[in-house]
Enzyme design. Structure first.
Site, PDB file in Angstrom:
ATOM      1  N   LEU A 216       0.913  -1.324  -0.116  1.00 15.43           N
ATOM      2  CA  LEU A 216       0.125   0.009   0.040  1.00 15.43           C
ATOM      3  C   LEU A 216       0.875   1.367   0.110  1.00 15.43           C
ATOM      4  CD1 LEU A 216      -3.093  -0.944   2.071  1.00 15.43           C
ATOM      5  CD2 LEU A 216      -3.153  -0.687   0.110  1.00 15.43           C
ATOM      6  N   CYS A 217       2.088   1.138   0.452  1.00 17.72           N
ATOM      7  CA  CYS A 217       2.890   2.380   0.573  1.00 17.72           C
ATOM      8  C   CYS A 217       3.251   2.639  -0.734  1.00 17.72           C
ATOM      9  CB  CYS A 217       4.099   2.122   1.418  1.00 17.72           C
ATOM     10  SG  CYS A 217       5.219   0.609   1.060  1.00 17.72           S
ATOM     11  N   THR A 218       3.537   1.857  -1.491  1.00 16.80           N
ATOM     12  CA  THR A 218       4.058   1.971  -2.863  1.00 16.80           C
ATOM     13  C   THR A 218       2.839   2.521  -3.690  1.00 16.80           C
ATOM     14  OG1 THR A 218       5.431   0.144  -2.988  1.00 16.80           O
ATOM     15  CG2 THR A 218       5.026   0.865  -5.235  1.00 16.80           C
TER      16      THR A 218
END
Length: 454
Positions: A216-218
């Site tokens: 999700l951070c990407t």
């Protein structure tokens, strides 16, 4: 010499079936013990055998055509999808004027137009919308699906009909065979599933690789590909803009919204390649399909279905794989059935007190470490003990919740029941059907059997 406009004579009907009749008229070393060769066997199979085809997409279209040309005259097809323009390059039964119509209905109509004598009943709905008894009428089920969840559901339904004797041997009259086909680009498989004898879908669920997931951070901070932008719109942006509203991948407006948001995200980060078809592929985890692969796998599936029903030859044992990426490579692997499988095994044993009510039984299913079935509907020998939906059935069966299971099961020492509800499958909560063996504490089977026979 005939003019170009002259109508060409239709092929003689016997010529169409010549090779098929030859297969059914000759004995051999590979035939089943029950096979009785006869020139009238094709007509007999056509008039008696009912076949269900699940899926009317690329593989399903091929299956309907091949099964109809294999002598099966009583076919049903079920599919919830409608025809999209992107289907037309490989789903040969559909035309431009069919866009927006039911795949099942159009496919059935086209095959019946081309193969005389065949009757195909279309069902434009979800497979879960049908009562379990709907599936009991078919002698064989042929799958042309692109979804693990759908395969798992049909597998659990077919295995749910399976019953075992006192020695845990499957009763032949309760076996509902399946032939499962699948394609992925230039690769494909065809497998024969005989519940209780060969591995079912759940026995080999590990054959399917897990779906690719992105951190999700990407997605939120450093997207690098078009797929990242699409998944950002799908997994993050949708919930921000539509809190509490579930996303429906089969809703065209929902998919268009995801596509539009993914385009904005891609422009913001200078990423190219976001298209509507790619959006559909990423969100639905669709692998590009190739018509020739569908045709090859369908032919293998139709042949296995024909051999299963007629006994004219031995079946594949039990998993055929095809790879046409570099040349042609075909391999058959014999997988071993999991004797402890929750789906095709004799059933999970649940021990109850004779005073335990149906409501308490349903609660036990939620807490059972192997089952974890929530919102369960329970049936026994085709009778609804309790149904969560529709509302009219829930109201009709609600009084049973306070009745002891021992009474509902006619005071039998043990019985087989089926529970349908939400359970975890491959990391997701999906609709599942489980077979359960209920035994009552303190009730001796021998005494009960004697009293019933006297």
């Amino acid at each position: 010499m005939a003019t170009p406009d002259a109508e060409q004579p239709a092929p003689m009907e016997p010529a169409r079936w010549r090779n098929l009749d030859m297969l059914l008229s000759r004995p051999g070393n590979l035939v089943a013990a029950s096979f009785d060769p006869s020139p009238t066997l094709r007509d007999l199979l056509g008039s008696l055998v009912e076949v269900l085809v699940v899926g009317a997409g690329g593989l399903g279209c091929e299956l309907l055509k091949d099964l109809a040309l294999s002598g099966f005259k009583k076919l049903h097809v079920i599919d919830m999808d409608t025809i999209d323009v992107s289907n037309l390059n490989r789903q040969f039964l559909f035309r431009v004027q069919d866009v927006g119509k039911s795949k099942a209905e159009v496919a059935a109509k086209r095959v019946m137009e081309r193969v005389s004598g065949v009757n195909i009943v279309p069902h434009f709905c979800r497979i879960e919308d049908k009562e379990i008894e709907f599936y009991s009428q078919f002698h064989i089920i042929v799958l042309g699906l692109d979804s693990i969840e759908a395969r798992s559901y049909i597998n659990s339904v077919a295995c749910g009909f399976l019953e075992y004797d006192a020695n845990d041997n499957p009763l032949e009259e309760t076996v509902k065979p399946m032939v499962d086909g699948g394609t992925e680009g230039f690769k494909g498989h065809a497998r024969v599933i005989i519940p209780g004898t060969t591995p079912c879908f759940e026995c080999n669920i590990w054959l399917f690789p897990p779906q690719v997931k992105f951190p999700l951070c990407t997605l939120a901070e450093t997207p690098r590909t078009a797929a990242h932008c699409i998944e950002y719109a799908h997994l993050i942006k949708w919930d921000e803009v539509h809190p509490g509203k579930p996303f429906d991948a089969d809703d065209a407006e929902h998919m268009q919204w995801i596509y539009s948001e993914a385009l904005k995200r891609a422009e913001l980060f200078g990423i190219s390649g976001v298209t509507y078809s790619l959006t559909q592929g990423v969100v639905k985890n669709i692998i590009p399909a190739i018509a020739s692969t569908n045709a090859i796998i369908s032919a293998a599936c139709a042949l296995e279905a024909f051999k299963l029903i007629s006994g004219c030859s031995k079946n594949v044992s039990n998993y055929l794989t095809y790879n046409g990426l570099e040349g042609t490579h075909i391999k058959v692997t014999e997988f071993v059935r999991d004797k402890d499988c929750l789906v095709c095994g004799p059933g999970t044993l649940i021990e109850l007190d004779t005073s335990s009510t149906l409501a308490e039984f349903i609660k036990m299913l939620e807490e059972h470490p192997k089952l974890r079935i929530s919102k369960a509907s329970v049936t026994h020998e085709g009778n609804n003990l309790y149904m969560q939906s529709p509302e009219v059935l829930e109201q009709m069966t609600r009084p049973n919740l306070s009745v002891p299971m021992f009474e509902l099961l006619k005071e039998a020492p043990y019985a087989t029941v089926h529970a349908t509800g939400m359970a975890e499958n491959n990391g997701k909560r999906v609709s599942s059907l489980r077979k359960l063996r209920v035994a009552f504490k303190g009730v001796e089977a021998s005494k009960m059997d004697v009293s019933e026979s006297s």
